[in-house]
Design a protein around this motif. Structure first.
Motif, PDB file in Angstrom:
ATOM      1  N   ALA A 165       0.991  -0.988  -0.171  1.00  0.00           N
ATOM      2  CA  ALA A 165       0.314  -0.203   0.061  1.00  0.00           C
ATOM      3  C   ALA A 165       1.002   1.175   0.254  1.00  0.00           C
ATOM      4  O   ALA A 165       0.351   2.261  -0.180  1.00  0.00           O
ATOM      5  CB  ALA A 165      -1.121   0.437   1.084  1.00  0.00           C
ATOM      6  N   VAL A 166       1.876   1.282   1.117  1.00  0.00           N
ATOM      7  CA  VAL A 166       2.587   2.430   0.988  1.00  0.00           C
ATOM      8  C   VAL A 166       3.302   2.901  -0.239  1.00  0.00           C
ATOM      9  O   VAL A 166       3.674   3.847  -0.603  1.00  0.00           O
ATOM     10  CB  VAL A 166       3.475   1.947   1.792  1.00  0.00           C
ATOM     11  CG1 VAL A 166       5.156   3.087   1.900  1.00  0.00           C
ATOM     12  CG2 VAL A 166       3.069   2.222   3.653  1.00  0.00           C
ATOM     13  N   VAL A 167       3.591   1.906  -0.764  1.00  0.00           N
ATOM     14  CA  VAL A 167       4.885   1.342  -2.213  1.00  0.00           C
ATOM     15  C   VAL A 167       4.193   2.094  -3.425  1.00  0.00           C
ATOM     16  O   VAL A 167       4.465   3.140  -4.574  1.00  0.00           O
ATOM     17  CB  VAL A 167       5.076   0.260  -2.878  1.00  0.00           C
ATOM     18  CG1 VAL A 167       5.751   0.373  -4.219  1.00  0.00           C
ATOM     19  CG2 VAL A 167       6.710   0.312  -1.592  1.00  0.00           C
ATOM     20  N   SER A 168       1.717   1.668  -3.130  1.00  0.00           N
ATOM     21  CA  SER A 168       1.587   1.847  -4.499  1.00  0.00           C
ATOM     22  C   SER A 168       1.785   3.540  -4.267  1.00  0.00           C
ATOM     23  O   SER A 168       0.993   4.244  -5.175  1.00  0.00           O
ATOM     24  CB  SER A 168       0.371   1.341  -4.973  1.00  0.00           C
ATOM     25  OG  SER A 168      -0.837   1.534  -3.071  1.00  0.00           O
ATOM     26  N   LEU A 169       1.162   3.731  -2.839  1.00  0.00           N
ATOM     27  CA  LEU A 169       0.739   5.475  -2.694  1.00  0.00           C
ATOM     28  C   LEU A 169       2.206   6.898  -3.672  1.00  0.00           C
ATOM     29  O   LEU A 169       1.985   7.072  -3.563  1.00  0.00           O
ATOM     30  CB  LEU A 169       0.159   5.228  -1.891  1.00  0.00           C
ATOM     31  CG  LEU A 169      -0.521   5.346  -0.991  1.00  0.00           C
ATOM     32  CD1 LEU A 169      -0.156   5.349   0.663  1.00  0.00           C
ATOM     33  CD2 LEU A 169      -1.413   5.913  -1.283  1.00  0.00           C
ATOM     34  N   LEU A 170       3.198   5.249  -3.113  1.00  0.00           N
ATOM     35  CA  LEU A 170       4.768   6.287  -3.135  1.00  0.00           C
ATOM     36  C   LEU A 170       4.740   6.626  -4.606  1.00  0.00           C
ATOM     37  O   LEU A 170       5.710   7.762  -5.213  1.00  0.00           O
ATOM     38  CB  LEU A 170       5.483   5.974  -2.975  1.00  0.00           C
ATOM     39  CG  LEU A 170       5.977   6.241  -1.082  1.00  0.00           C
ATOM     40  CD1 LEU A 170       7.318   5.456  -0.759  1.00  0.00           C
ATOM     41  CD2 LEU A 170       5.715   7.760  -0.849  1.00  0.00           C
ATOM     42  N   ALA A 171       4.310   5.580  -5.586  1.00  0.00           N
ATOM     43  CA  ALA A 171       4.910   4.979  -6.975  1.00  0.00           C
ATOM     44  C   ALA A 171       3.767   6.457  -7.828  1.00  0.00           C
ATOM     45  O   ALA A 171       2.993   5.755  -9.473  1.00  0.00           O
ATOM     46  CB  ALA A 171       4.350   3.566  -7.425  1.00  0.00           C
ATOM     47  N   LYS A 172       2.924   6.433  -7.141  1.00  0.00           N
ATOM     48  CA  LYS A 172       1.558   7.288  -7.782  1.00  0.00           C
ATOM     49  C   LYS A 172       2.375   8.362  -8.857  1.00  0.00           C
ATOM     50  O   LYS A 172       3.339   9.269  -8.264  1.00  0.00           O
ATOM     51  CB  LYS A 172       0.458   7.662  -7.253  1.00  0.00           C
ATOM     52  CG  LYS A 172      -0.238   6.906  -6.934  1.00  0.00           C
ATOM     53  CD  LYS A 172      -1.423   7.475  -5.552  1.00  0.00           C
ATOM     54  CE  LYS A 172      -2.733   5.890  -5.917  1.00  0.00           C
ATOM     55  NZ  LYS A 172      -4.170   7.148  -5.361  1.00  0.00           N
ATOM     56  N   GLU A 173       1.843   8.778  -9.347  1.00  0.00           N
ATOM     57  CA  GLU A 173       2.357  10.031 -10.560  1.00  0.00           C
ATOM     58  C   GLU A 173       2.149  10.854  -9.588  1.00  0.00           C
ATOM     59  O   GLU A 173       0.696  11.165  -9.490  1.00  0.00           O
ATOM     60  CB  GLU A 173       1.020  10.258 -11.649  1.00  0.00           C
ATOM     61  CG  GLU A 173       1.775  10.958 -12.598  1.00  0.00           C
ATOM     62  CD  GLU A 173       1.067  11.540 -14.343  1.00  0.00           C
ATOM     63  OE1 GLU A 173       0.557  12.642 -14.415  1.00  0.00           O
ATOM     64  OE2 GLU A 173       0.844   9.908 -14.332  1.00  0.00           O
ATOM     65  N   PRO A 174       2.762  12.534  -9.202  1.00  0.00           N
ATOM     66  CA  PRO A 174       2.763  13.379  -8.948  1.00  0.00           C
ATOM     67  C   PRO A 174       1.564  14.630  -9.369  1.00  0.00           C
ATOM     68  O   PRO A 174       1.238  14.581 -10.488  1.00  0.00           O
ATOM     69  CB  PRO A 174       3.759  14.397  -8.621  1.00  0.00           C
ATOM     70  CG  PRO A 174       4.873  13.416  -9.966  1.00  0.00           C
ATOM     71  CD  PRO A 174       4.316  11.871 -10.082  1.00  0.00           C
ATOM     72  N   VAL A 175       1.108  15.394  -8.510  1.00  0.00           N
ATOM     73  CA  VAL A 175      -0.299  15.862  -8.821  1.00  0.00           C
ATOM     74  C   VAL A 175       0.618  17.192  -9.883  1.00  0.00           C
ATOM     75  O   VAL A 175       1.256  17.748  -9.747  1.00  0.00           O
ATOM     76  CB  VAL A 175      -1.196  16.190  -7.497  1.00  0.00           C
ATOM     77  CG1 VAL A 175      -1.728  17.483  -8.220  1.00  0.00           C
ATOM     78  CG2 VAL A 175      -1.549  15.621  -7.198  1.00  0.00           C
ATOM     79  N   ARG A 176      -0.007  17.272 -10.536  1.00  0.00           N
ATOM     80  CA  ARG A 176       0.991  18.386 -11.997  1.00  0.00           C
ATOM     81  C   ARG A 176       0.246  19.135 -11.568  1.00  0.00           C
ATOM     82  O   ARG A 176      -0.597  19.689 -11.050  1.00  0.00           O
ATOM     83  CB  ARG A 176       0.103  18.537 -13.481  1.00  0.00           C
ATOM     84  CG  ARG A 176       0.257  17.150 -13.366  1.00  0.00           C
ATOM     85  CD  ARG A 176       0.291  16.830 -15.790  1.00  0.00           C
ATOM     86  NE  ARG A 176       0.371  15.264 -15.856  1.00  0.00           N
ATOM     87  CZ  ARG A 176       0.137  14.841 -16.683  1.00  0.00           C
ATOM     88  NH1 ARG A 176      -1.065  15.942 -17.244  1.00  0.00           N
ATOM     89  NH2 ARG A 176       0.946  13.304 -17.251  1.00  0.00           N
ATOM     90  N   ALA A 177       0.743  20.698 -11.548  1.00  0.00           N
ATOM     91  CA  ALA A 177       0.895  22.025 -11.070  1.00  0.00           C
ATOM     92  C   ALA A 177      -0.908  22.612 -11.780  1.00  0.00           C
ATOM     93  O   ALA A 177       0.202  22.985 -12.951  1.00  0.00           O
ATOM     94  CB  ALA A 177       2.106  22.782 -10.873  1.00  0.00           C
ATOM     95  N   ARG A 178      -1.183  23.008 -11.285  1.00  0.00           N
ATOM     96  CA  ARG A 178      -2.146  23.362 -11.942  1.00  0.00           C
ATOM     97  C   ARG A 178      -1.789  25.468 -12.719  1.00  0.00           C
ATOM     98  O   ARG A 178      -0.680  25.378 -12.857  1.00  0.00           O
ATOM     99  CB  ARG A 178      -3.332  24.464 -10.645  1.00  0.00           C
ATOM    100  CG  ARG A 178      -4.020  23.327 -10.821  1.00  0.00           C
ATOM    101  CD  ARG A 178      -4.965  23.749  -9.206  1.00  0.00           C
ATOM    102  NE  ARG A 178      -6.309  23.006  -8.771  1.00  0.00           N
ATOM    103  CZ  ARG A 178      -6.835  23.906  -8.127  1.00  0.00           C
ATOM    104  NH1 ARG A 178      -7.252  24.467  -7.863  1.00  0.00           N
ATOM    105  NH2 ARG A 178      -7.489  22.183  -6.729  1.00  0.00           N
ATOM    106  N   GLN A 179      -2.399  24.866 -14.501  1.00  0.00           N
ATOM    107  CA  GLN A 179      -1.476  26.289 -15.108  1.00  0.00           C
ATOM    108  C   GLN A 179      -2.004  27.426 -14.464  1.00  0.00           C
ATOM    109  O   GLN A 179      -3.536  27.338 -14.271  1.00  0.00           O
ATOM    110  CB  GLN A 179      -1.979  25.839 -16.227  1.00  0.00           C
ATOM    111  CG  GLN A 179      -1.583  24.575 -17.473  1.00  0.00           C
ATOM    112  CD  GLN A 179      -1.821  24.429 -18.807  1.00  0.00           C
ATOM    113  OE1 GLN A 179      -2.428  25.299 -18.864  1.00  0.00           O
ATOM    114  NE2 GLN A 179      -1.388  23.361 -18.787  1.00  0.00           N
TER     115      GLN A 179
END
Length: 129
Positions: free
Chosen positions: A112-126
């Motif tokens: 669970a921790v690995v899958s949370l850390l492996a998620k794509e980072p949230v893109r900064a809003r334009q």
């Protein structure tokens, strides 16, 4: 409708997965009855490791992607069983219950921790202009 499709609808598992579950249980019961649970657990963990390695190799090839997906389902299904077998083998060597408990919690929360850390980072809003 084929009987195998009906079983999959009712149980949520394919007939192959059900058969693997039953074989695993039969092997563990056999090992327990014959006082060879340590050896049976070691063989099951070696089989799990080889299936995991095969999954990693087959997922890279486009032609073998379906096999890789099936092996991914198998490794995902049996991860917690493999974790329990590792805890059993560790308990034969380590006799500290607190340390075994910490290792068990780490193994169970690890995916669970690995899958949370492996998620794509949230893109900064334009920024609006």
């Amino acid at each position: 409708m084929k009987w195998s499709n009906r079983i999959q609808i009712v149980t949520g598992q394919t007939c192959v997965h059900i058969t693997l579950h039953l074989l695993l249980i039969a092997g563990l019961v056999w090992g327990w009855k014959h006082q060879t649970l340590l050896q049976v657990s070691t063989v099951f963990l070696a089989m799990y490791a080889s299936v995991f390695a095969a999954m990693l190799m087959t997922q890279r090839s486009p032609r073998l992607r379906r096999v890789g997906d099936f092996l991914e389902d198998v490794t995902t299904t049996y991860y917690f069983g493999a974790a329990m077998l590792v805890l059993y083998l560790l308990s034969r060597v380590i006799h500290n219950n607190l340390l075994l408990g910490v290792v068990g919690v780490l193994m169970l929360t690890g995916p669970a921790v690995v899958s949370l850390l492996a998620k794509e980072p949230v893109r900064a809003r334009q920024r609006h202009r």
